[in-house]
Design an enzyme around this catalytic site. Structure first.
Site, PDB file in Angstrom:
ATOM      1  CE1 TYR A   1     -14.043  13.726 -11.227  1.00 36.58           C
ATOM      2  CE2 TYR A   1     -14.972  16.385 -11.948  1.00 36.58           C
ATOM      3  CZ  TYR A   1     -14.953  15.148 -11.477  1.00 36.58           C
ATOM      4  OH  TYR A   1     -16.237  14.459 -10.587  1.00 36.58           O
TER       5      TYR A   1
ATOM      6  CE  LYS B   1     -12.696  -1.005  -4.733  1.00 34.43           C
ATOM      7  NZ  LYS B   1     -13.439  -1.293  -4.055  1.00 34.43           N
TER       8      LYS B   1
ATOM      9  CG  ASP C   1     -16.375  -0.856  -2.086  1.00 36.78           C
ATOM     10  OD1 ASP C   1     -14.960  -0.662  -0.998  1.00 36.78           O
ATOM     11  OD2 ASP C   1     -16.173  -2.072  -1.883  1.00 36.78           O
TER      12      ASP C   1
ATOM     13  CG  ASP D   1     -19.149  14.159  -9.098  1.00 36.03           C
ATOM     14  OD1 ASP D   1     -19.160  14.996  -8.107  1.00 36.03           O
ATOM     15  OD2 ASP D   1     -19.154  13.314  -9.530  1.00 36.03           O
TER      16      ASP D   1
ATOM     17  CG  ASP E   1     -24.223  14.645  -6.781  1.00 30.41           C
ATOM     18  OD1 ASP E   1     -23.549  15.919  -6.311  1.00 30.41           O
ATOM     19  OD2 ASP E   1     -25.643  14.297  -7.384  1.00 30.41           O
TER      20      ASP E   1
HETATM   21  C1  IPM Z   1     -19.526  18.873  -9.090  1.00 28.55           C
HETATM   22  C2  IPM Z   1     -20.006  18.627 -10.985  1.00 28.55           C
HETATM   23  C3  IPM Z   1     -18.968  18.990 -11.475  1.00 28.55           C
HETATM   24  C4  IPM Z   1     -18.524  17.633 -11.221  1.00 28.55           C
HETATM   25  C5  IPM Z   1     -19.554  18.894 -13.283  1.00 28.55           C
HETATM   26  C6  IPM Z   1     -20.358  19.754 -13.488  1.00 28.55           C
HETATM   27  C7  IPM Z   1     -18.260  18.809 -14.201  1.00 28.55           C
HETATM   28  O1  IPM Z   1     -20.480  17.520 -10.546  1.00 28.55           O
HETATM   29  O2  IPM Z   1     -19.206  20.192  -8.982  1.00 28.55           O
HETATM   30  O3  IPM Z   1     -19.611  17.953  -8.389  1.00 28.55           O
HETATM   31  O4  IPM Z   1     -18.131  16.447 -11.644  1.00 28.55           O
HETATM   32  O5  IPM Z   1     -17.034  18.058 -10.510  1.00 28.55           O
HETATM   33 MG    MG Z   2     -20.495  16.291  -8.620  1.00 33.62          MG
END
Ligand code: IPM
Ligand code: MG
Length: 350
Positions: A135, A185, A217, A241, A245
């Protein structure tokens, strides 16, 4: 105690309004100060993270953040896009430790896309490193190479960065089931090789915590195969990240999950893990519970108000038990409500 309130874009202002309602009801002496961020920051001062907003965030004891992002700003140069606001806040404030709990509320088991027996009782904590990795690694850019454009980013971690996030994970595990799974990884990446070595060395200081390692993975696969095998997952910025999710959907809705991003001293930024959802913005249907639960985390981790945090969490549990549901968490026989009514229901339960 000073709280910087940054509603942001899309559903951000709607969900933050509900969290503020709940915070005000608690009767704590909080000074809540709002400022624009993301697309809203760009509109107000051509900057997703206006200097005044950053200054407010720096001066505050904690930050309550809504969400940023809107397709309207996708064509802007990267530095002007809404996402830069949250990345800038994380970096400027040194918020390196991102805690993303994924718990399944008993009433929402049937809202998960996975079978009830796979997710019932699930309680995972993802500890994601938040200020390093690909990042922020330099160099990055798009350059001309042999007559064509080439995009490049740099994945990098220093030992110290790995050590401090490992400690956060081990300390958190001590208060839970005492198991940490470090995700990397290492079969391919040098960065991950170092990550694994440093985490393993740090584990020696936590003999009471069990450490395991998993490739990212495989972890993505195990999260849907048998998510209850995990207690604390610690991983880098990019993998975290993606995995967070994925983990959120085990719980039924990304609209339920709060998060904390902490610096070395416990100051933090608190935000729902979902985004600005421009598709439903302004319609009054967004689920405010992730933001309300983020406010609870803020009280617990940065403001020393664990009891008030517990009250909010109990109120949310009560509302779910009573069958009150926003559109994202439909369950049989539930009462469907909008954003405001959900906020009102939590207030009533308080
Ligand atoms: C998160 C989001 C952010 C990230 C974006 C909005 C930059 O996806 O907080 O997970 O990638 O960290
Ligand atoms: Mg995110």
């Amino acid at each position: 105690m000073k709280v910087a309130v940054l509603p942001g874009d899309g559903i951000g202002p709607e969900i933050i309004a509900q969290a503020l309602k709940v915070l005000r009801k608690l009767g704590l002496s909080l000074e809540l100060q709002e400022a624009p961020v993301g697309g809203a920051g760009y509109e107000s001062s051509s900057d997703p993270l206006p200097p005044a907003t950053l200054a407010l965030a720096k001066a505050a004891d904690a930050i309550l953040f809504g969400a940023v992002g809107d397709a309207r700003y996708d064509k802007l140069p990267r530095a002007k896009r809404p996402e830069q606001a949250i990345l800038g806040l994380r970096k400027e404030l040194g918020l390196f430790a991102n805690l993303r709990p994924a718990q399944v509320h008993p009433e929402l088991v049937s809202a998960s896309a996975l079978k009830a027996e796979v997710v019932a009782g699930l309680d995972i904590l993802i500890v994601r490193e938040l200020t390093g990795d690909i990042y922020f690694g330099e160099p990055k850019g798009i350059r001309e190479t042999d007559g064509e454009r080439e995009g490049f980013d740099t994945m990098r971690y220093r030992e110290g960065e790995i050590r401090r996030i490992a400690r956060v994970a081990f300390d958190a595990a001590r208060k839970r089931s005492k198991r940490v799974c470090s995700v990397d990884k290492a079969n391919v990446l040098e960065t991950s090789q170092l990550w694994r070595e440093v985490v393993t060395a740090e584990a020696a200081k936590y003999p009471d915590v069990e450490l395991s390692h998993m490739y990212v993975d495989n972890c993505a696969m195990q999260l849907v195969r048998n998510p209850k095998q995990f207690d604390v997952i610690v991983t880098g910025n990019l993998f975290g990240d993606i995995l967070s999710d994925e983990a959120s959907m085990l719980t039924g809705s990304i609209g339920m999950l709060p998060s904390a991003s902490l610096d070395a001293r416990g100051k933090g930024l608190y935000e729902p893990i979902h985004g600005s959802a421009p598709d439903i913005a302004g319609r009054g249907v967004a689920n405010p519970l992730a933001t309300i639960l983020s406010a609870a985390m803020m009280l617990r981790y940065s403001l020393g108000e664990a009891q008030a945090a517990g009250r909010i969490e109990a109120a949310v549990a009560k509302v779910l038990k009573a069958g009150v549901r926003t559109a994202d968490i439909p369950t049989a026989g539930a009462r469907k409500v909008g954003t405001q009514e959900m906020g009102d229901a939590v207030l009533a339960a308080l």
